[in-house]
Design an enzyme around this catalytic site. Structure first.
Site, PDB file in Angstrom:
ATOM      1  N   ASN A 166       0.874  -1.171   0.000  1.00 39.98           N
ATOM      2  CA  ASN A 166       0.000   0.000   0.000  1.00 39.98           C
ATOM      3  C   ASN A 166       0.909   1.217   0.000  1.00 39.98           C
ATOM      4  O   ASN A 166       1.498   1.570   1.015  1.00 39.98           O
ATOM      5  CB  ASN A 166      -0.883  -0.035   1.255  1.00 39.98           C
ATOM      6  CG  ASN A 166      -1.865   1.123   1.305  1.00 39.98           C
ATOM      7  OD1 ASN A 166      -1.815   2.027   0.464  1.00 39.98           O
ATOM      8  ND2 ASN A 166      -2.740   1.105   2.279  1.00 39.98           N
ATOM      9  N   ARG A 212      -2.592  -2.000  -3.543  1.00 40.08           N
ATOM     10  CA  ARG A 212      -3.805  -1.221  -3.336  1.00 40.08           C
ATOM     11  C   ARG A 212      -3.744  -0.019  -4.265  1.00 40.08           C
ATOM     12  O   ARG A 212      -2.774   0.737  -4.247  1.00 40.08           O
ATOM     13  CB  ARG A 212      -3.869  -0.753  -1.882  1.00 40.08           C
ATOM     14  CG  ARG A 212      -5.081   0.087  -1.641  1.00 40.08           C
ATOM     15  CD  ARG A 212      -5.145   0.593  -0.240  1.00 40.08           C
ATOM     16  NE  ARG A 212      -6.400   1.311  -0.082  1.00 40.08           N
ATOM     17  CZ  ARG A 212      -6.622   2.170   0.893  1.00 40.08           C
ATOM     18  NH1 ARG A 212      -5.696   2.406   1.790  1.00 40.08           N
ATOM     19  NH2 ARG A 212      -7.776   2.776   0.973  1.00 40.08           N
ATOM     20  N   HIS A 259     -13.041   2.585  -0.282  1.00 34.29           N
ATOM     21  CA  HIS A 259     -12.989   1.539   0.765  1.00 34.29           C
ATOM     22  C   HIS A 259     -13.634   0.240   0.278  1.00 34.29           C
ATOM     23  O   HIS A 259     -14.079  -0.567   1.090  1.00 34.29           O
ATOM     24  CB  HIS A 259     -13.760   1.968   2.047  1.00 34.29           C
ATOM     25  CG  HIS A 259     -13.108   3.052   2.831  1.00 34.29           C
ATOM     26  ND1 HIS A 259     -13.832   4.001   3.515  1.00 34.29           N
ATOM     27  CD2 HIS A 259     -11.813   3.326   3.090  1.00 34.29           C
ATOM     28  CE1 HIS A 259     -13.009   4.824   4.134  1.00 34.29           C
ATOM     29  NE2 HIS A 259     -11.772   4.435   3.904  1.00 34.29           N
ATOM     30  N   HIS A 315     -17.596   1.493   7.381  1.00 32.92           N
ATOM     31  CA  HIS A 315     -16.149   1.501   7.608  1.00 32.92           C
ATOM     32  C   HIS A 315     -15.829   2.832   8.288  1.00 32.92           C
ATOM     33  O   HIS A 315     -15.860   3.892   7.656  1.00 32.92           O
ATOM     34  CB  HIS A 315     -15.400   1.366   6.274  1.00 32.92           C
ATOM     35  CG  HIS A 315     -13.914   1.406   6.444  1.00 32.92           C
ATOM     36  ND1 HIS A 315     -13.108   0.299   6.309  1.00 32.92           N
ATOM     37  CD2 HIS A 315     -13.078   2.418   6.777  1.00 32.92           C
ATOM     38  CE1 HIS A 315     -11.857   0.626   6.557  1.00 32.92           C
ATOM     39  NE2 HIS A 315     -11.820   1.925   6.833  1.00 32.92           N
ATOM     40  N   ASN A 336     -10.079   6.671   9.997  1.00 28.79           N
ATOM     41  CA  ASN A 336      -9.799   8.087   9.760  1.00 28.79           C
ATOM     42  C   ASN A 336     -10.687   8.590   8.636  1.00 28.79           C
ATOM     43  O   ASN A 336     -11.287   9.652   8.727  1.00 28.79           O
ATOM     44  CB  ASN A 336      -8.329   8.280   9.408  1.00 28.79           C
ATOM     45  CG  ASN A 336      -7.511   8.462  10.661  1.00 28.79           C
ATOM     46  OD1 ASN A 336      -7.925   9.154  11.586  1.00 28.79           O
ATOM     47  ND2 ASN A 336      -6.360   7.825  10.703  1.00 28.79           N
ATOM     48  N   ARG A 366     -12.332  15.367   7.371  1.00 30.39           N
ATOM     49  CA  ARG A 366     -13.160  15.721   6.207  1.00 30.39           C
ATOM     50  C   ARG A 366     -14.579  16.034   6.644  1.00 30.39           C
ATOM     51  O   ARG A 366     -15.124  15.366   7.530  1.00 30.39           O
ATOM     52  CB  ARG A 366     -13.201  14.585   5.187  1.00 30.39           C
ATOM     53  CG  ARG A 366     -11.867  14.265   4.562  1.00 30.39           C
ATOM     54  CD  ARG A 366     -12.052  13.267   3.414  1.00 30.39           C
ATOM     55  NE  ARG A 366     -10.777  12.690   3.044  1.00 30.39           N
ATOM     56  CZ  ARG A 366     -10.516  11.380   3.066  1.00 30.39           C
ATOM     57  NH1 ARG A 366     -11.450  10.508   3.401  1.00 30.39           N
ATOM     58  NH2 ARG A 366      -9.330  10.945   2.717  1.00 30.39           N
ATOM     59  N   ARG A 372     -10.421   8.646  19.990  1.00 32.49           N
ATOM     60  CA  ARG A 372     -10.054   8.307  21.386  1.00 32.49           C
ATOM     61  C   ARG A 372      -9.876   9.562  22.216  1.00 32.49           C
ATOM     62  O   ARG A 372     -10.428   9.684  23.311  1.00 32.49           O
ATOM     63  CB  ARG A 372      -8.735   7.531  21.400  1.00 32.49           C
ATOM     64  CG  ARG A 372      -8.926   6.054  21.554  1.00 32.49           C
ATOM     65  CD  ARG A 372      -7.643   5.344  21.328  1.00 32.49           C
ATOM     66  NE  ARG A 372      -7.088   5.708  20.020  1.00 32.49           N
ATOM     67  CZ  ARG A 372      -6.149   5.045  19.382  1.00 32.49           C
ATOM     68  NH1 ARG A 372      -5.627   3.988  19.940  1.00 32.49           N
ATOM     69  NH2 ARG A 372      -5.717   5.416  18.198  1.00 32.49           N
ATOM     70  N   GLY A 380     -11.022   1.325  12.527  1.00 34.71           N
ATOM     71  CA  GLY A 380     -10.514   1.593  13.878  1.00 34.71           C
ATOM     72  C   GLY A 380     -11.610   1.965  14.869  1.00 34.71           C
ATOM     73  O   GLY A 380     -11.630   1.481  16.010  1.00 34.71           O
ATOM     74  N   GLU A 438     -14.415  -0.999  15.094  1.00 37.88           N
ATOM     75  CA  GLU A 438     -13.930  -2.209  15.778  1.00 37.88           C
ATOM     76  C   GLU A 438     -13.652  -1.978  17.249  1.00 37.88           C
ATOM     77  O   GLU A 438     -13.719  -2.913  18.048  1.00 37.88           O
ATOM     78  CB  GLU A 438     -12.631  -2.695  15.101  1.00 37.88           C
ATOM     79  CG  GLU A 438     -12.860  -3.233  13.703  1.00 37.88           C
ATOM     80  CD  GLU A 438     -11.565  -3.433  12.934  1.00 37.88           C
ATOM     81  OE1 GLU A 438     -10.532  -3.728  13.551  1.00 37.88           O
ATOM     82  OE2 GLU A 438     -11.593  -3.276  11.699  1.00 37.88           O
ATOM     83  N   ASN A 439     -13.294  -0.739  17.602  1.00 37.45           N
ATOM     84  CA  ASN A 439     -12.781  -0.519  18.971  1.00 37.45           C
ATOM     85  C   ASN A 439     -13.544   0.456  19.843  1.00 37.45           C
ATOM     86  O   ASN A 439     -13.412   0.400  21.066  1.00 37.45           O
ATOM     87  CB  ASN A 439     -11.338   0.010  18.887  1.00 37.45           C
ATOM     88  CG  ASN A 439     -10.433  -0.952  18.165  1.00 37.45           C
ATOM     89  OD1 ASN A 439     -10.267  -2.087  18.594  1.00 37.45           O
ATOM     90  ND2 ASN A 439      -9.871  -0.513  17.049  1.00 37.45           N
ATOM     91  N   GLU A 459      -7.998  -5.514   4.784  1.00 35.17           N
ATOM     92  CA  GLU A 459      -7.899  -5.217   3.350  1.00 35.17           C
ATOM     93  C   GLU A 459      -6.706  -5.941   2.729  1.00 35.17           C
ATOM     94  O   GLU A 459      -6.761  -6.358   1.577  1.00 35.17           O
ATOM     95  CB  GLU A 459      -7.766  -3.706   3.150  1.00 35.17           C
ATOM     96  CG  GLU A 459      -9.072  -2.987   3.447  1.00 35.17           C
ATOM     97  CD  GLU A 459      -8.892  -1.507   3.724  1.00 35.17           C
ATOM     98  OE1 GLU A 459      -8.451  -1.158   4.833  1.00 35.17           O
ATOM     99  OE2 GLU A 459      -9.202  -0.699   2.834  1.00 35.17           O
TER     100      GLU A 459
HETATM  101  P1  ADP Z   1      -7.290   4.424   8.830  1.00 34.46           P
HETATM  102  O1  ADP Z   1      -8.546   4.908   8.188  1.00 34.46           O
HETATM  103  O2  ADP Z   1      -6.158   5.413   8.755  1.00 34.46           O
HETATM  104  O3  ADP Z   1      -6.920   2.995   8.486  1.00 34.46           O
HETATM  105  P2  ADP Z   1      -8.125   3.325  11.360  1.00 34.46           P
HETATM  106  O4  ADP Z   1      -9.093   2.395  10.729  1.00 34.46           O
HETATM  107  O5  ADP Z   1      -6.967   2.752  12.083  1.00 34.46           O
HETATM  108  O6  ADP Z   1      -7.621   4.438  10.386  1.00 34.46           O
HETATM  109  O7  ADP Z   1      -8.978   4.211  12.402  1.00 34.46           O
HETATM  110  C1  ADP Z   1      -8.441   5.297  13.088  1.00 34.46           C
HETATM  111  C2  ADP Z   1      -9.490   5.818  14.073  1.00 34.46           C
HETATM  112  O8  ADP Z   1      -9.865   4.744  14.955  1.00 34.46           O
HETATM  113  C3  ADP Z   1      -9.013   6.963  14.953  1.00 34.46           C
HETATM  114  O9  ADP Z   1     -10.004   7.973  15.008  1.00 34.46           O
HETATM  115  C4  ADP Z   1      -8.884   6.314  16.315  1.00 34.46           C
HETATM  116  O10 ADP Z   1      -9.175   7.218  17.329  1.00 34.46           O
HETATM  117  C5  ADP Z   1      -9.904   5.219  16.279  1.00 34.46           C
HETATM  118  N1  ADP Z   1      -9.570   4.166  17.234  1.00 34.46           N
HETATM  119  C6  ADP Z   1      -8.609   3.229  17.120  1.00 34.46           C
HETATM  120  N2  ADP Z   1      -8.552   2.475  18.243  1.00 34.46           N
HETATM  121  C7  ADP Z   1      -9.493   2.953  19.080  1.00 34.46           C
HETATM  122  C8  ADP Z   1      -9.951   2.605  20.382  1.00 34.46           C
HETATM  123  N3  ADP Z   1      -9.388   1.608  21.055  1.00 34.46           N
HETATM  124  N4  ADP Z   1     -10.951   3.323  20.907  1.00 34.46           N
HETATM  125  C9  ADP Z   1     -11.493   4.336  20.227  1.00 34.46           C
HETATM  126  N5  ADP Z   1     -11.137   4.707  19.001  1.00 34.46           N
HETATM  127  C10 ADP Z   1     -10.152   4.035  18.434  1.00 34.46           C
END
Ligand code: ADP
Length: 399
Positions: free
Chosen positions: A7, A90, A179, A207, A210, A240, A283, A329, A332-333, A383
């Protein structure tokens, strides 16, 4: 077959090296700050971790460092570059030319170049990465996987903007969506989790990273998606704006903002960063909101509200669905954001389970009540493995 997935961004190269068809990760790493004096490269594999700090002038030099790390005698994953059997890349924009991944030849390189003006920040470095990988090992099969490809099944009513038709005919201005590799991957995973055949699955995939986008998936095919001609449309993102009244642009242009000012503002200074004036990181904003910061709290609310609106709209598009799927991100989290987005939707068939939600971090599963007519699933995206699978499929067919 060993597949190297690359990528390539404007100043970074991320990679994962897979043994296929198992999908086993043999090594993964990145080269950061390509073209700067303080470049940093790192790799992890079963044999250990490598960190290299030395200037990397361009992408070819970056690929050469990746080759060095992969073949490192102590901590590498292979002895010789000949053990790489194929490369998967990618590529952000494939416009209307590519509705699937393809083996790269001169015609495909030309085709990707032809899409450069639609993705000026992404396609040129993607191309540079492909060229560098071709130089690294001449004759190595290279495959391009496009972020836009999965959304090529959108019907005209979903992809055409209500502008004069000639704007589409002359300039190919339409919704492309992005995406796609992630939406396609999580849709397949979700169908498996639901016990539904992938070609029968009706899903709303979100999805949220960021960059954030959603897709309405009918019978396994994308029928609508929130990003448009570029990744700027749709959801509120880290930096954005997502959807705004387009007349805001004319209004601000008449106030003296240049096209470049507005482009930078809407792509890099807006979203939750612009709203909160604190951060683009969810976060950080959750911590600030918990500590009583009103702007952070409002930014998160606006983010969640936009996702809710799209869920409602795609439920109507699909006339109901099997599940809403969360990934990226945030998806999932972030238990807090999932709660903001998915609570209060029980009247339209989504019964959110707050307890299951708290337990579902960094793994996949349902966060809806057993009785929920529409399931809510968390599905970690991957991905890279999706690109490795496409590469494996195309290269083994050719062999
Ligand atoms: P990208 O689009 O660059 O691949 P990611 O999918 O890694 O980015 O997502 C980044 C986002 O996910 C950030 O806003 C980050 O704050 C959020 N994030 C990642 N881990 C956590 C977590 N444990 N709790 C809350 N938000 C999270």
């Amino acid at each position: 077959m060993n597949v190297l997935v690359i990528n390539c961004g404007s100043s970074s190269i991320k990679y994962k090296f897979f043994a296929m068809p198992e999908g086993k990760v043999l090594a993964s790493g990145s080269v950061e700050k390509v073209g700067e004096s303080e470049s940093k490269s790192k790799q992890k594999s079963a044999a250990g971790e490598i960190v290299i700090e030395e200037p990397i002038s361009d992408h070819s030099a970056g690929l050469a460092v990746i080759r060095r790390m992969l073949t490192d005698p102590e901590k590498g994953a292979i002895r010789d570059v000949s053990e790489i059997d194929a490369c998967g890349h990618r590529v952000v924009h494939g416009a209307e030319r590519y509705s699937d991944s393809v083996l790269i030849d001169e015609g495909v390189l030309e085709g990707i170049r032809a899409c450069n003006d639609l993705a000026p920040l992404h396609n040129p470095p993607n191309l540079t990465g492909i060229r560098a990988a071709m130089e690294l090992s001449p004759g190595l099969p290279q495959v391009a996987c496009f972020d836009t490809a999965f959304h090529q099944t959108l019907p005209e009513k979903a992809f055409l903007y209500a502008l004069p038709h000639e704007i589409y005919e002359k300039y190919r201005v339409r919704r492309y969506g992005f995406h796609g590799t992630s939406h396609r991957y999580v849709a397949k995973q979700a169908a498996e989790m639901l016990g539904v055949a992938p070609e029968k699955a009706d899903l709303i995939t979100c999805h949220l990273g960021n960059g954030c986008s959603m897709a309405a998936i009918k019978g396994g095919h994308s029928v609508d998606t929130s990003m448009g001609l570029t990744p700027l449309e749709g959801l509120v993102m880290g930096t954005r704006s997502g959807d705004i009244d387009p007349a805001i642009i004319f209004y601000l242009a008449r106030k003296g903002f240049s096209v470049d000012d507005l482009d930078a503002m809407m792509n890099r200074k807006s979203g939750v960063l612009g709203l909160s004036e604190i951060s683009n990181d969810i976060r950080t904003l959750c911590e600030q909101a918990d500590g009583g910061n009103k702007k952070a709290d409002l930014a998160l609310d606006i983010f969640a509200y936009r996702v809710k609106k799209y869920i409602g709209s795609y439920l109507a598009v699909l006339n109901g669905c099997h599940a809403v799927v969360l990934t990226g991100g945030i998806g999932e989290n972030s238990t807090a954001m999932r709660e903001r987005i998915l609570s209060g939707l029980d009247q339209i068939g989504l019964q959110f389970d707050a307890e299951k939600n708290q337990a579902m971090v960094g793994c996949g599963g349902a966060i809806s009540k057993e009785s929920s007519p529409i399931k809510i699933l968390v599905v970690p995206t991957d991905e890279e493995v999706a690109i490795a699978r496409d590469t494996y499929k195309l290269v083994s067919k050719e062999a």
